[in-house]
Design an enzyme around this catalytic site. Structure first.
Site, short mmCIF file in Angstrom:
data_model
loop_
_atom_site.label_atom_id
_atom_site.label_comp_id
_atom_site.label_asym_id
_atom_site.label_seq_id
_atom_site.Cartn_x
_atom_site.Cartn_y
_atom_site.Cartn_z
N ASN A 390 5.66 -24.08 -23.98
CA ASN A 390 5.69 -22.84 -23.23
C ASN A 390 4.89 -21.74 -23.92
O ASN A 390 3.77 -21.43 -23.51
CB ASN A 390 7.14 -22.40 -23.00
CG ASN A 390 7.25 -21.18 -22.11
OD1 ASN A 390 6.24 -20.62 -21.69
ND2 ASN A 390 8.47 -20.76 -21.81
N ASP A 391 5.43 -21.19 -25.01
CA ASP A 391 4.77 -20.07 -25.69
C ASP A 391 3.33 -20.37 -26.08
O ASP A 391 2.48 -19.48 -26.04
CB ASP A 391 5.55 -19.69 -26.95
CG ASP A 391 6.90 -19.07 -26.61
OD1 ASP A 391 7.05 -18.58 -25.48
OD2 ASP A 391 7.78 -19.07 -27.48
N VAL A 392 3.05 -21.61 -26.44
CA VAL A 392 1.71 -21.94 -26.95
C VAL A 392 0.65 -21.94 -25.84
O VAL A 392 -0.52 -22.16 -26.10
CB VAL A 392 1.68 -23.31 -27.68
CG1 VAL A 392 2.60 -23.30 -28.87
CG2 VAL A 392 2.02 -24.45 -26.75
N ALA A 431 10.01 -17.47 -28.19
CA ALA A 431 9.69 -16.10 -28.57
C ALA A 431 10.34 -15.09 -27.61
O ALA A 431 10.25 -13.89 -27.83
CB ALA A 431 8.18 -15.89 -28.59
#
Lengths: 463, 129
Positions: A390-392, A431
């Site tokens: 997700n965050d990446v 995050a």
């Protein structure tokens, strides 16, 4: 130490260096591992031939018990559980260092460092520092293990004055070491061990589960420095060289992980990042609707694409979806598509975790590419298939200066013609930042368990 | 001539004295430090150089093999078994020996576990057929 012994230790140091060197390419890596085993064998045999080592029977039994336990764990462990295994192993190195130091304290003559009560100052300093690092490694690794295994909550545990307490404890340990070097008192020795145990726990509890790659690498580094510390006590270059190798290896891996998140090492160590806290603070409610697709749509669209890049993340590991994913990739390749995998430096719970999982599922390593190798290719790619990451992939890292992940290098999946997102729900990532990508026109969400979704797509492809 | 030889004699006598004092001083230093003082500097030299070797070797490791790298480094950091064996070595049983034996067991778990799991990981990395 006779010159023959010294020479043998030198040979095993060189073999250890060559063993790490072998890991520069998958084709030479197994030979590297073999050289490591050879180096260790030489080190052990050389030490056993030392005139002071006589109790072969007890040593043999201890070695055999340890060897059997180690082998049976290593043979059985699931590849998804590698991070916690490595953390558990680090804790053993730390504890072993404490025991060796304690043993040197109670019987210094076995190590040629004077007699009980009159150990030279230099040896005392090295001994106590080695003990402290070993003890911190031990408890720190146990907490890391607990967080990765789920025994301890993965959420960061923060309380007021935490860093102040750590600072006091750290200074306390230094004071204890100074006092110990003067008095050589045995209570002081155990106080150092105890205080280091406590600080090991306190240092790791505030750190969230997804920061564990950094922590596991850092503890890897600590276990090396502990070995080097014991090397000074024993005046043994082999231990110092090996300790330095392991120490710098862990430090470099931590650095790579921090860079992959665009966070400083200190920021990770201070903890408090991620988990529920960040999610509630940063998770602004979003009324926008993401487009939702189903497995049949995805199967149809992917069957008709020429180039596909798969982006796996920790969610794939949790769902054990790597085998189903590879099967899906094989079917797509059979249908004429080019299928490749893109790995972000911090994907998974330890450095290189995704690569091992994909290798386990028989994905050839030349189809698995690193961020900087593949990132340009997204713009010429028909489909990006994000599974458990997700965050990446969040473009906010490039555009939104207020975002918690601003500046973090990301995989540019938004440039692909069509993006599929396999996720369990709309929850934000570690995050605690909403991913803009979910609301793009070219994004289709595939909700469900990663493995289940892959299997459904496989069914769709087979029809 | 005889003057010079006398001077020479007294000089050599002085030199002898200084040498004796120096050797006494050296042995007393060695006693207080357990013959250890030389090793610290030597050991630090080795440590610093080894850090440089480690730095260059580890940067050359391909990112795909970072997990096996941790496996190997984990196994080789158990080289502290050298210390554990020396501690467990003496025939007479005392607490120091038991500590040594525990350390041998712990290190052995790590050595076998580390190398075996690394071998398992590496055996899975295959090229495209």
């Amino acid at each position: 130490m006779s010159s023959l012994t010294t020479a043998a230790y030198l040979v095993s140091s060189v073999l250890f260096i060559l063993s790490l060197r072998g890991l520069s390419h998958p084709s030479t890596a197994r030979r590297g591992n073999f050289l490591g085993i050879l180096g260790m064998t030489i080190a052990i045999v050389t030490t056993l031939s030392n005139p002071g080592v006589l109790s072969y029977k007890e040593i043999g039994i201890a070695f055999l018990i340890g060897g059997l336990i180690g082998t049976s764990i290593a043979v059985k462990i699931q590849m998804t559980a590698l991070p916690q295994l490595v953390a558990a192993f680090h804790s053993l190195v730390g504890l072993a260092a404490v025991f060796v130091a304690a043993s040197a304290y109670y019987n210094p003559s076995a190590f040629n460092i004077g007699t009980v009560g009159s150990i030279p100052m230099g040896s005392l300093i090295e001994m106590s520092i080695g003990t402290a690092i070993g003890a911190v490694t031990f408890t720190g690794s146990i907490i890391a293990f607990g967080k990765l295994q789920g025994f301890v909550s993965g959420n960061p545990l923060v309380f007021k004055g935490q860093h102040f307490i750590n600072l006091l404890l750290g200074l306390g340990i230094i004071a204890l070491i100074v006092k110990f070097c003067i008095d050589q008192n045995q209570e002081l020795f155990w106080l150092i061990v105890f205080a280091s145990f406590v600080i090991g726990v306190l240092l790791i509890v505030p750190i969230g589960g997804a920061d564990m790659p950094v922590i596991v690498s850092m503890l890897n580094s600590y276990s090396g420095w502990a070995a080097a510390g014991i090397g000074f006590t024993l005046s043994n270059n082999l231990l110092i060289i090996t300790g330095a190798l392991v120490g710098s290896s862990g430090a470099i891996l931590s650095y790579i992980m921090c860079k992959g998140m665009n966070r400083s090492f200190l920021n990770v160590l201070l903890g408090g990042f991620g988990g529920e806290q960040a999610a509630s603070a940063g998770g602004v409610k979003d009324d926008r609707q993401a487009k939702q697709g189903n497995a049949a749509d995805a199967a149809f669209m992917m069957k008709n694409s020429k180039t596909i890049i798969i982006v796996p993340g920790y969610g794939m590991a949790v769902a054990q979806a790597q085998h189903a994913l590879r099967e899906m990739g094989d079917l797509l390749k059979a249908a004429g598509a080019e299928v490749r995998y893109a790995i972000h430096p911090v994907a998974g719970r330890m450095p290189g975790h995704m690569n091992v999982l994909l290798a386990e599922a028989n994905v050839p390593y030349d189809e698995v590419l690193e961020l900087d190798e593949i990132n340009r290719d997204f713009s010429e790619t028909d489909v990006a298939f994000v599974i458990g990451a997700n965050d990446v992939t969040n473009p906010a890292a490039k555009t939104d200066k207020t975002s918690a992940i601003y500046g973090m290098p990301i995989l540019d999946v938004e440039n692909a013609g069509q993006v599929f997102f396999v996720k369990r729900g709309m929850a934000s990532g570690y995050a605690g930042v909403q991913n803009e990508l979910f609301f793009r026109d070219n994004t289709l969400m595939l909700f469900g368990d990663a493995k289940k979704v892959c299997e459904d797509i496989i069914k769709g492809l087979e029809n | 001539m005889s003057e010079i030889s006398n001077q020479l004699e007294s000089l050599s006598y002085k030199a002898q004295q200084i040498a004796n004092e120096a050797s006494q001083l050296a042995s007393s230093v060695a006693e207080t430090s357990g013959g250890h003082s030389d090793f610290i500097i030597f050991g630090i030299t080795v440590l610093v150089l080894a850090c440089f070797v480690g730095y260059y070797v580890v940067w050359s490791v391909t990112p795909a093999l970072h997990s096996p790298l941790m496996g190997v480094t984990n196994a080789i950091s158990s080289v502290i078994i050298v210390g554990a064996l020396l501690a467990a070595g003496p025939v007479d049983s005392n607490i120091s020996k038991y500590f040594g034996l525990v350390a041998v067991t712990l290190a052995a778990v790590n050595i076998f576990g580390g190398f075996v799991v690394t071998n398992r990981m590496l055996s899975m990395f295959k090229k495209k057929q």
